[in-house]
Design a protein around this motif. Structure first.
Motif, short mmCIF file in Angstrom:
data_model
loop_
_atom_site.label_atom_id
_atom_site.label_comp_id
_atom_site.label_asym_id
_atom_site.label_seq_id
_atom_site.Cartn_x
_atom_site.Cartn_y
_atom_site.Cartn_z
N LEU A 4 0.84 -1.21 0.00
CA LEU A 4 0.00 0.00 0.00
C LEU A 4 0.87 1.26 0.00
CD1 LEU A 4 -2.74 -1.12 2.54
CD2 LEU A 4 -2.87 -1.06 0.04
N ASN A 5 0.35 2.30 -0.67
CA ASN A 5 1.09 3.56 -0.77
C ASN A 5 0.67 4.51 0.35
OD1 ASN A 5 2.41 2.81 -3.17
ND2 ASN A 5 0.64 3.41 -4.40
N LYS A 8 0.86 8.33 0.07
CA LYS A 8 -0.05 9.17 -0.72
C LYS A 8 -0.85 10.13 0.14
CE LYS A 8 -2.03 8.19 -4.67
NZ LYS A 8 -2.79 7.53 -5.76
N SER A 9 -0.94 9.84 1.43
CA SER A 9 -1.67 10.75 2.32
C SER A 9 -0.66 11.42 3.24
CB SER A 9 -2.70 9.94 3.11
OG SER A 9 -2.59 10.18 4.48
N LEU A 14 -4.83 5.69 5.01
CA LEU A 14 -5.59 5.31 3.82
C LEU A 14 -6.97 4.81 4.24
CD1 LEU A 14 -2.87 3.28 1.86
CD2 LEU A 14 -3.50 5.69 1.55
N ASP A 77 -4.80 1.80 -7.43
CA ASP A 77 -3.79 2.78 -7.03
C ASP A 77 -3.08 2.40 -5.73
OD1 ASP A 77 -4.35 4.44 -9.22
OD2 ASP A 77 -6.00 5.43 -8.14
N ASP A 79 -4.10 2.56 -2.80
CA ASP A 79 -4.30 3.53 -1.73
C ASP A 79 -5.68 3.40 -1.07
OD1 ASP A 79 -5.91 4.60 -3.70
OD2 ASP A 79 -4.84 6.50 -3.86
N THR A 80 -6.36 2.29 -1.30
CA THR A 80 -7.64 1.99 -0.64
C THR A 80 -7.75 0.47 -0.53
OG1 THR A 80 -8.65 3.89 -1.77
CG2 THR A 80 -10.15 2.35 -0.71
#
Lengths: 130, 130
Positions: A4-5, A8-9, A14, A77, A79-80
């Motif tokens: 997971l990224n 990104k947040s 996430l 992505d 990210d979820t």
């Protein structure tokens, strides 16, 4: 597994969508950081990051309404995530409903479309911080 | 109707979970600001805020894969919504899959569990910014 990224947040959080593993009903959305993600994988129980309490949160730690994670899905992505769970106690929402999404938009109003499974005061007492 | 707490996020963005209105499958998650929320209500088509392009995004504006919003649900904290939609074109994901959640976690790996409905290059050309 770190697929997971979290970068990104800005806060490293996430969104995790929680869905009933049998009915497909969306029960809630909460946020995960890396630690809560790893604990979820390791224990098979939903762990989140509580934004109001600023701490790791084992879902059900107060209410006993633990979520047993049956399957985990990751989006394009990275990210979820979706947790497909067996919801113990029959209710995910701290307001006593099966799902947090117990209101529907109708004619520009919000209409309650479900009935409470439990009385929040019976489960949480007067603790509003749940 | 402004029954959502857009102030809860620093950027004024809230997560919108998109679910197939018949199967209950979670198709994607994207973010809404006040304007995209109002446009969704007004038009009956999913509108989001594109965080990569910094603009309002009518889902399907490039691909034609519009989402017709059948029902909208609001959660207990009024900071997350569910759009139940009819997904035109049969696919929500820009990578060509029906759902963005086309990968499952299995034995610490990500396993693709679905097949592509379309070839992204056929739909978007070489535009990577979709």
């Amino acid at each position: 597994m770190n697929h997971l990224n979290f970068d990104k947040s800005e806060q490293g959080l996430l969104p995790a969508i929680v869905q009933d593993h049998e009915s497909g009903e969306v029960l809630m959305l909460a946020y995960i950081n890396l630690e809560s993600w790893q604990r979820t994988i390791k224990t098979g129980k939903s762990h989140f990051w509580s934004r109001s309490r600023n701490k790791i949160w084992l879902k059900g730690e107060s209410s006993g309404h633990i979520q047993l994670v049956k399957e985990i899905y990751i989006d394009c992505d990275q990210d979820t995530v979706v947790f497909k769970v067996k919801q113990l106690g029959g209710a995910a929402c701290h307001k006593g409903y099966r799902s947090c999404f117990f209101r529907m938009v109708e004619d520009d109003k919000m209409k309650i479309i479900d009935e409470k499974v439990f009385n929040p005061e019976d489960v949480y007492g007067n603790d509003k911080n749940v």
